[in-house]
Design a protein around this motif. Sequence first.
Motif, PDB file in Angstrom:
ATOM      1  N   TYR A   1      -1.339 100.464 -45.698  1.00 49.75           N
ATOM      2  CA  TYR A   1      -0.271 100.859 -44.778  1.00 49.75           C
ATOM      3  C   TYR A   1       0.604  99.660 -44.445  1.00 49.75           C
ATOM      4  CZ  TYR A   1      -3.327 104.875 -44.259  1.00 49.75           C
ATOM      5  OH  TYR A   1      -4.122 105.948 -44.506  1.00 49.75           O
ATOM      6  N   PHE A   2      -0.015  98.499 -44.325  1.00 50.82           N
ATOM      7  CA  PHE A   2       0.761  97.286 -44.073  1.00 50.82           C
ATOM      8  C   PHE A   2       1.653  97.008 -45.275  1.00 50.82           C
ATOM      9  CE2 PHE A   2      -2.776  96.741 -41.192  1.00 50.82           C
ATOM     10  CZ  PHE A   2      -2.154  96.221 -40.069  1.00 50.82           C
ATOM     11  N   PHE A   3       1.031  97.133 -46.422  1.00 50.69           N
ATOM     12  CA  PHE A   3       1.770  96.862 -47.648  1.00 50.69           C
ATOM     13  C   PHE A   3       3.002  97.766 -47.752  1.00 50.69           C
ATOM     14  CE2 PHE A   3       2.497  98.044 -52.084  1.00 50.69           C
ATOM     15  CZ  PHE A   3       2.852  96.808 -52.599  1.00 50.69           C
ATOM     16  N   TYR A   4       2.788  99.075 -47.527  1.00 56.26           N
ATOM     17  CA  TYR A   4       3.919 100.006 -47.635  1.00 56.26           C
ATOM     18  C   TYR A   4       4.966  99.737 -46.555  1.00 56.26           C
ATOM     19  CZ  TYR A   4       1.498 102.769 -51.131  1.00 56.26           C
ATOM     20  OH  TYR A   4       0.883 103.169 -52.270  1.00 56.26           O
ATOM     21  N   GLY A   5       4.504  99.466 -45.359  1.00 56.79           N
ATOM     22  CA  GLY A   5       5.432  99.189 -44.255  1.00 56.79           C
ATOM     23  C   GLY A   5       6.337  98.023 -44.613  1.00 56.79           C
ATOM     24  N   ILE A   6       5.721  96.960 -45.101  1.00 56.13           N
ATOM     25  CA  ILE A   6       6.476  95.763 -45.446  1.00 56.13           C
ATOM     26  C   ILE A   6       7.419  96.053 -46.610  1.00 56.13           C
ATOM     27  CG2 ILE A   6       6.259  93.437 -46.398  1.00 56.13           C
ATOM     28  CD1 ILE A   6       3.608  93.221 -44.800  1.00 56.13           C
ATOM     29  N   LEU A   7       6.889  96.772 -47.569  1.00 51.97           N
ATOM     30  CA  LEU A   7       7.699  97.089 -48.752  1.00 51.97           C
ATOM     31  C   LEU A   7       8.953  97.880 -48.351  1.00 51.97           C
ATOM     32  CD1 LEU A   7       7.571  96.908 -51.911  1.00 51.97           C
ATOM     33  CD2 LEU A   7       6.821  99.274 -51.837  1.00 51.97           C
ATOM     34  N   PHE A   8       8.751  98.953 -47.552  1.00 51.69           N
ATOM     35  CA  PHE A   8       9.897  99.773 -47.133  1.00 51.69           C
ATOM     36  C   PHE A   8      10.899  98.920 -46.378  1.00 51.69           C
ATOM     37  CE2 PHE A   8       6.931 103.640 -47.030  1.00 51.69           C
ATOM     38  CZ  PHE A   8       7.327 104.008 -48.293  1.00 51.69           C
TER      39      PHE A   8
ATOM     40  N   GLY B   1      14.697  91.041 -42.755  1.00 52.48           N
ATOM     41  CA  GLY B   1      13.709  92.046 -43.147  1.00 52.48           C
ATOM     42  C   GLY B   1      12.310  91.458 -43.257  1.00 52.48           C
ATOM     43  N   ILE B   2      12.230  90.259 -43.832  1.00 56.04           N
ATOM     44  CA  ILE B   2      10.908  89.653 -44.033  1.00 56.04           C
ATOM     45  C   ILE B   2      10.283  89.245 -42.698  1.00 56.04           C
ATOM     46  CG2 ILE B   2       9.715  87.640 -44.989  1.00 56.04           C
ATOM     47  CD1 ILE B   2      11.712  87.879 -47.399  1.00 56.04           C
ATOM     48  N   ILE B   3      11.086  88.575 -41.875  1.00 53.36           N
ATOM     49  CA  ILE B   3      10.539  88.178 -40.566  1.00 53.36           C
ATOM     50  C   ILE B   3      10.168  89.426 -39.774  1.00 53.36           C
ATOM     51  CG2 ILE B   3      11.032  87.011 -38.386  1.00 53.36           C
ATOM     52  CD1 ILE B   3      12.865  85.139 -39.924  1.00 53.36           C
ATOM     53  N   GLY B   4      11.061  90.429 -39.838  1.00 52.39           N
ATOM     54  CA  GLY B   4      10.787  91.681 -39.130  1.00 52.39           C
ATOM     55  C   GLY B   4       9.506  92.320 -39.604  1.00 52.39           C
ATOM     56  N   SER B   5       9.269  92.301 -40.923  1.00 52.69           N
ATOM     57  CA  SER B   5       8.052  92.986 -41.361  1.00 52.69           C
ATOM     58  C   SER B   5       6.797  92.191 -41.061  1.00 52.69           C
ATOM     59  CB  SER B   5       8.097  93.395 -42.836  1.00 52.69           C
ATOM     60  OG  SER B   5       8.899  92.587 -43.582  1.00 52.69           O
ATOM     61  N   ILE B   6       6.931  90.868 -41.021  1.00 52.36           N
ATOM     62  CA  ILE B   6       5.749  90.079 -40.634  1.00 52.36           C
ATOM     63  C   ILE B   6       5.404  90.359 -39.169  1.00 52.36           C
ATOM     64  CG2 ILE B   6       4.868  87.748 -40.256  1.00 52.36           C
ATOM     65  CD1 ILE B   6       6.565  86.910 -42.725  1.00 52.36           C
ATOM     66  N   LEU B   7       6.443  90.302 -38.319  1.00 57.09           N
ATOM     67  CA  LEU B   7       6.199  90.601 -36.901  1.00 57.09           C
ATOM     68  C   LEU B   7       5.716  92.036 -36.732  1.00 57.09           C
ATOM     69  CD1 LEU B   7       9.185  88.854 -35.087  1.00 57.09           C
ATOM     70  CD2 LEU B   7       6.817  88.118 -35.269  1.00 57.09           C
ATOM     71  N   GLY B   8       6.313  92.937 -37.544  1.00 53.26           N
ATOM     72  CA  GLY B   8       5.939  94.348 -37.459  1.00 53.26           C
ATOM     73  C   GLY B   8       4.485  94.575 -37.844  1.00 53.26           C
ATOM     74  N   SER B   9       4.038  93.841 -38.854  1.00 53.76           N
ATOM     75  CA  SER B   9       2.634  93.971 -39.250  1.00 53.76           C
ATOM     76  C   SER B   9       1.734  93.502 -38.124  1.00 53.76           C
ATOM     77  CB  SER B   9       2.347  93.126 -40.486  1.00 53.76           C
ATOM     78  OG  SER B   9       3.177  93.538 -41.531  1.00 53.76           O
ATOM     79  N   ALA B  10       2.141  92.402 -37.506  1.00 53.69           N
ATOM     80  CA  ALA B  10       1.356  91.903 -36.378  1.00 53.69           C
ATOM     81  C   ALA B  10       1.343  92.945 -35.267  1.00 53.69           C
ATOM     82  CB  ALA B  10       1.938  90.589 -35.873  1.00 53.69           C
ATOM     83  N   LEU B  11       2.511  93.524 -35.020  1.00 53.92           N
ATOM     84  CA  LEU B  11       2.615  94.552 -33.984  1.00 53.92           C
ATOM     85  C   LEU B  11       1.715  95.738 -34.325  1.00 53.92           C
ATOM     86  CD1 LEU B  11       4.158  95.518 -31.437  1.00 53.92           C
ATOM     87  CD2 LEU B  11       5.781  96.609 -32.980  1.00 53.92           C
ATOM     88  N   GLY B  12       1.785  96.172 -35.593  1.00 56.27           N
ATOM     89  CA  GLY B  12       0.954  97.294 -36.033  1.00 56.27           C
ATOM     90  C   GLY B  12      -0.522  96.977 -35.833  1.00 56.27           C
TER      91      GLY B  12
END
Lengths: 417, 220
Positions: free
Chosen positions: A381-388, A339-350
């Motif tokens: 939005y990044f914060f919420y994305g990562i949190l979810f 989840g953590i790696i995914g959200s870091i990559l996801g934030s970069a993607l976003g």
Amino acid sequence: MKAIFFLILRLLLKRKRQTLVAVLGVSIGVGAFVAMASLMNGFQKYFIEQAIDLNSHITLKVKDEEKPEERLKRFYGEDNIFVIRGAKPKEKKDKVSDHATLITRYEKDKDIVGVSPHLNAQGIIRYGVLEKTASLIGIDPMLERKSSVIDRFIVNNRLNNLISDRYSIIIGRLLAQDLGIVETGKKVIITTPNGNTQLFKVVDFFDSGITYIDQTRVYMNIKTLQTMTGKPNEVNEIVFKIKDVHSAEDISRRISKETGYYTESWQFSYRNFLQIFKIQNYVTYIIVFAILVVSAFGIFNIIMMTVMEKRRDIAILKALGYEDKDIVRVFAYNGLIIGIIGSILGSALGFLIQEYLASVDIEVQGIIRTKGFLLDRNPLYFFYGILFAIVFSFFASFYPSYKASKLNPIDIFRSGG
Amino acid sequence: MIPLLELTGVSKILGSEHILKDITLTINEGTFTSIIGPSGSGKSSLLYIMGLLDRPSSGEVRLCNEKIDFNNSNRLAEIRNRHYGFIFQFHYLIPELTLEENIMLPMIKAGKTLHEASEISHKLIDKFGLTGKANRKPYQVSGGEQQRVAIARAMANNPIVIFADEPTGNLDSKNTEIVMETFLHLNQEGKTIVMVTHELDLAKKTANILQMIDGRISSR
Ligand SMILES: Nc1ncnc2c1ncn2[C@@H]1O[C@H](COP(=O)(O)OP(=O)(O)OP(=O)(O)O)[C@@H](O)[C@H]1O
Ligand SMILES: [Mg+2]
């Protein structure tokens, strides 16, 4: 603790492909969330800002009031309302006759920045053989300036021309386009419903970016419109600009109480749009939620499979004295790390999607017109994305991890595991 | 003779099956005990209870005079970690970890630092004839060597007793001999060992033999 971390690492590396897929799922969820949230909120904020700054925060007007019982019925249902007929009608106002007093009075109000009178009328505008209906707005340019951001939208900044030349007008960019007018100085004919016709010079264009406004609006000097419509010194609307747009509803209510006129806050005027935006937001969040649920299933799946495959190892760890909570940790951290790696990559993607959208240079034409996309790049939005994403991956890995911790080692030893 | 492990009236009922019937026995410190008996007679079941991996249906277990509370799973885990060593027929090494890391597992759980654990693990690797193979994965060494790694892992926290369930069940005669020699050597060093086997030849090398038949100890 250290033991747990090197175990987790080994487990993750064991299922490289599935781990990668799960990480990607989370990344796409987070990236999509960030991109969609900033795109949609960017659009909505822009729309609201433009619309309310342009139109007014609060409008005071003469209105054919909805009968009170209609309103009550809407709230309480048909059957619960008794109507008393034959009551003496209260005084009814059909124009804002005391506008001068009202304006001086509210100009001094501490919550209010500007007050301006309007006379609104329908009309027909003709250029050569082309005819369009238009909504004519008579304004006092000096006061209008203080109570809206009209100057910002006037292409050549010639609002003052309305004062110096009573027969000059400023027309919406799209209305001009429809009529085939590309430059200022053209003469047009405007007809009002009472049959008066007048020749005007187009001195400037008006470009708010909001399609329906730019397609219909014509600004002229209020005195001119009063004369044309045969309503000398008459005003049918007063607009207010206030300090804090979020208190519009309260101030609107107060003005109504103080003056006895009908008033409307921007939230009420734009309730249809606000409603649409709400639905739009729901739809987006449901889509993003669905993406996250799918990726959560991915995580669930991978942890469940790992647990099944690692039954022997779990058994021996327990025999060696590892406690249930250690076992839970090994697998739950496994999911959490995904989840953590995914959200870091996801934030970069976003972020990359935002960058891309920001760089796109196309004409967008819908309820608003802009060059390129309007983004609200709020870090929240990044914060919420990562949190979810992290909460989701935690819950997705919790059940399989718990299952793992409840495995009975002797069942595995007996079966030869 | 100092009693290490005492079972009093231990029974185990699983469903309708009476697997262990009223077993009373004492394992003394420093002894090497083998449990023999036909398949299904309850040898493993008895070992699981002595090893605190399973709870008896009735009866009492005492370790160094401490009455074991089978409801206190944290304490059971702690005893298994600090004071017990286990060896099984299928050695149950974790395939993703190196031999060294496998041996480190019980020590890290016991709170040793990675450095300490690694040091001890290397000593054990040398002691059990696995020098130079610390960084191999379990599948990169032979079955006999894997079983010696399992013994090293069982020895990691210097336990007071080692339980072995058919430790040679999967080994050829040469490796069986090596493992047996290792056990005898450890026993000479003072380690208490309880070993389940169905090879009478091996049992005969141990000081005490418990013969199980149908959930009971028939002779000793
Ligand atoms: N989960 C269970 N439910 C019911 N009976 C069981 C269960 N597990 C084992 N048993 C029974 O308990 C008895 C003792 O089993 P145990 O594994 O202790 O025998 P064993 O002496 O170790 O045999 P082996 O030499 O084959 O390993 C057997 O009769 C077996 O069928
Ligand atoms: Mg057995």
